[in-house]
Write a protein that holds these residues in place. Structure first.
Motif, mmCIF file in Angstrom:
data_model
loop_
_atom_site.group_PDB
_atom_site.id
_atom_site.type_symbol
_atom_site.label_atom_id
_atom_site.label_comp_id
_atom_site.label_asym_id
_atom_site.label_seq_id
_atom_site.Cartn_x
_atom_site.Cartn_y
_atom_site.Cartn_z
ATOM 1 N N CYS A 105 0.851 -1.300 -0.242
ATOM 2 C CA CYS A 105 0.298 0.083 -0.352
ATOM 3 C C CYS A 105 1.209 1.569 -0.060
ATOM 4 N N PHE A 162 2.326 3.125 11.036
ATOM 5 C CA PHE A 162 1.042 3.402 10.368
ATOM 6 C C PHE A 162 0.575 1.792 8.923
ATOM 7 N N PRO A 173 -1.004 -0.453 7.655
ATOM 8 C CA PRO A 173 -2.059 -1.630 7.859
ATOM 9 C C PRO A 173 -1.722 -3.159 7.868
ATOM 10 N N TRP A 178 -8.316 -7.065 4.579
ATOM 11 C CA TRP A 178 -8.368 -5.595 4.493
ATOM 12 C C TRP A 178 -7.766 -5.563 2.983
ATOM 13 N N GLY A 210 -4.647 -0.610 1.516
ATOM 14 C CA GLY A 210 -4.575 0.648 1.690
ATOM 15 C C GLY A 210 -5.691 0.976 1.858
ATOM 16 N N CYS A 211 -6.277 0.260 3.127
ATOM 17 C CA CYS A 211 -7.773 0.445 3.984
ATOM 18 C C CYS A 211 -7.169 0.382 5.581
ATOM 19 N N GLY A 256 -6.438 -1.782 9.743
ATOM 20 C CA GLY A 256 -4.598 -2.532 9.472
ATOM 21 C C GLY A 256 -4.538 -1.721 10.896
ATOM 22 N N THR A 257 -4.383 -0.396 10.496
ATOM 23 C CA THR A 257 -3.925 0.936 10.332
ATOM 24 C C THR A 257 -4.392 1.434 12.306
ATOM 25 N N VAL A 296 -6.004 -0.584 14.218
ATOM 26 C CA VAL A 296 -5.326 -1.298 14.738
ATOM 27 C C VAL A 296 -4.276 -2.397 15.563
ATOM 28 N N ASN A 297 -3.408 -1.065 14.394
ATOM 29 C CA ASN A 297 -1.736 -1.337 15.267
ATOM 30 C C ASN A 297 -1.593 0.140 16.615
ATOM 31 N N ILE A 341 -6.777 8.458 9.963
ATOM 32 C CA ILE A 341 -5.170 7.610 10.473
ATOM 33 C C ILE A 341 -4.593 7.898 10.177
ATOM 34 N N TYR A 342 -4.511 9.167 9.732
ATOM 35 C CA TYR A 342 -2.663 9.576 9.485
ATOM 36 C C TYR A 342 -1.938 9.743 11.184
ATOM 37 N N VAL A 388 -1.569 9.374 13.622
ATOM 38 C CA VAL A 388 -1.394 7.574 14.067
ATOM 39 C C VAL A 388 -0.895 8.373 16.185
ATOM 40 N N THR A 434 -3.842 6.920 18.916
ATOM 41 C CA THR A 434 -2.841 5.864 20.113
ATOM 42 C C THR A 434 -3.230 6.413 21.371
ATOM 43 N N PRO A 447 -9.625 4.889 4.736
ATOM 44 C CA PRO A 447 -9.638 5.004 4.054
ATOM 45 C C PRO A 447 -10.918 3.942 3.613
#
Lengths: 95, 285
Positions: free
Chosen positions: A32, A75, A77, B22, B25-26, B29-30, B32-33, B178-179, B181, B185, B205
């Motif tokens: 990505c 970052f 995902p 996912w 680009g989704c 996941g970010t 969840v991170n 999600i930018y 981060v 958190t 996104p």
């Protein structure tokens, strides 16, 4: 503007530079490119290699720029990359 | 592979299920991170943590986290979580789901959980569409955005999620993209440590359905839009934070207030009425 840049450069070179590296779990990556675009030091780049699913993988194109801040890890995902700080005189191979 | 450091979030994940479903680009996941790192920062015992999800792309989170997790029916994540929070008041209950699941199908459950101030953390991943079922319009799809069920552009007014949960009485309300981060958190850590109903909206996104139909590019382009058009305004009035199609985004921690939780209210009232005869409720033993 120029002098400001000069000052910045001298201050960063006089400081001890923090070194880091990244680890990539290739099979999880989906290419990505979040890690590449949002790397604060510009150490990563999209490489030409593909993983087993055919996604392009990122690579540490400028290892000297990486400071191990783990922004790529935050970052990502796909939980496929993370950064670590290296101790003095340590390289990825002998870490 | 001896000596290779391990990914810091590895122990929260069911790695045998990776890579996850996912899309590239989704942003789920970010998020969840960030959630995994927030759990570490909040010092939460994984044995005392329950993650409940509904149905949808974001509903898959429960299947990927290596804690006690619960994948429930569509829109009913909050009723299941309410039961858990009532039976085990000492546990942390996290509802992790999408905008369609929480606000469309499960809208009524959400407003009542917030009104009662049930002790749970709700993380809503808002991708402006129903991702898993084919990009239908949701109550959060911005005006004029196209969806598979709105081919000429959405003409409905949208929900302003922070305003809705604020009006219902949530004790902590935040919105991040999600930018953001690091901020996300930190807010998740704070929400996990806040007793009562806390709510975080995470803008994410959806390159496959929402963006392709609206010609908005890939995941990176959407995150760059988040970066350029977001302003951080902590404590902003939630009535002013509505989202438009590719418009300005106000992010931040909007609401922090103190209210007695559902169980506290119950114990107080029963003690007033019944006096010494009442045994305070402390969960199912």
């Amino acid at each position: 503007m120029e002098s400001e840049l000069d000052a910045k450069e001298t201050s960063s070179s006089s400081k001890k530079k923090v070194k880091g590296t990244v680890y990539i779990t290739e099979d999880r990556c989906k290419g990505c490119s979040f890690c590449v675009v949002f790397c604060p030091t510009g150490a990563l780049a999209m490489g030409g290699r593909l993983n087993h699913k055919g996604y392009h993988l990122p690579e540490l194109a400028n290892p000297e720029k990486c400071n191990g801040c783990d922004m790529c890890g935050l970052f990502c995902p796909d939980f496929a990359i993370f950064g670590v700080r290296l101790k003095k005189k340590e390289t990825k191979e002998n870490a | 592979m001896s000596g290779t450091p391990q990914n810091p979030v590895e122990k929260l994940l069911r790695t045998e299920r990776m890579p996850h479903i996912w899309c590239p680009g989704c942003g789920i996941g970010t998020s969840v991170n960030c959630f995994a790192r927030a759990l570490e920062q909040a010092n939460i015992d994984y044995k005392n943590l329950h993650v409940v999800s509904g149905i949808g792309c974001s509903g898959r989170v429960a299947g990927y986290v290596n804690v006690d997790s619960f994948h429930t029916t569509h829109g009913r994540a909050i009723p299941f979580a309410t039961g858990l929070a009532m039976a085990r008041p000492e546990a942390k209950v996290v509802v992790y789901s999408g905008d369609g699941d929480l606000f469309a199908i499960g809208g009524n459950h959400l407003i009542h959980a917030a009104r009662r101030n049930i002790d749970m953390t709700v993380i809503c991943v808002n991708n402006f569409t129903y991702g898993m079922t084919g990009g239908q319009v949701t109550p959060t799809t911005p005006y004029s955005a196209k969806a598979s069920t709105m081919p000429y552009g959405n003409f409905e007014d949208t929900f302003n999620l922070p305003n809705l949960v604020d009006a219902c009485g949530a004790v902590f309300v935040a919105r991040w993209t999600i930018y953001h981060v690091r901020q996300l958190t930190r807010s998740m850590t704070k929400a996990l440590n806040t007793p009562g109903f806390s709510f975080i909206e995470v803008l994410s996104p959806c390159p496959t359905l929402y963006q392709r139909r609206n010609k908005l590019g890939d995941g990176v382009m959407m995150v760059q839009y988040f970066k350029e058009r977001s302003t951080i305004e902590n404590g902003a009035n939630t009535a002013d934070v509505a989202l438009g199609f590719q418009g300005d985004i106000v992010v931040g921690e909007f609401v922090e207030r103190e209210r007695p939780t559902f169980i506290q209210n119950y114990n107080t009232r029963m003690e007033q009425v019944l006096g010494d005869a009442f045994v305070p409720y402390e969960g199912v033993k």
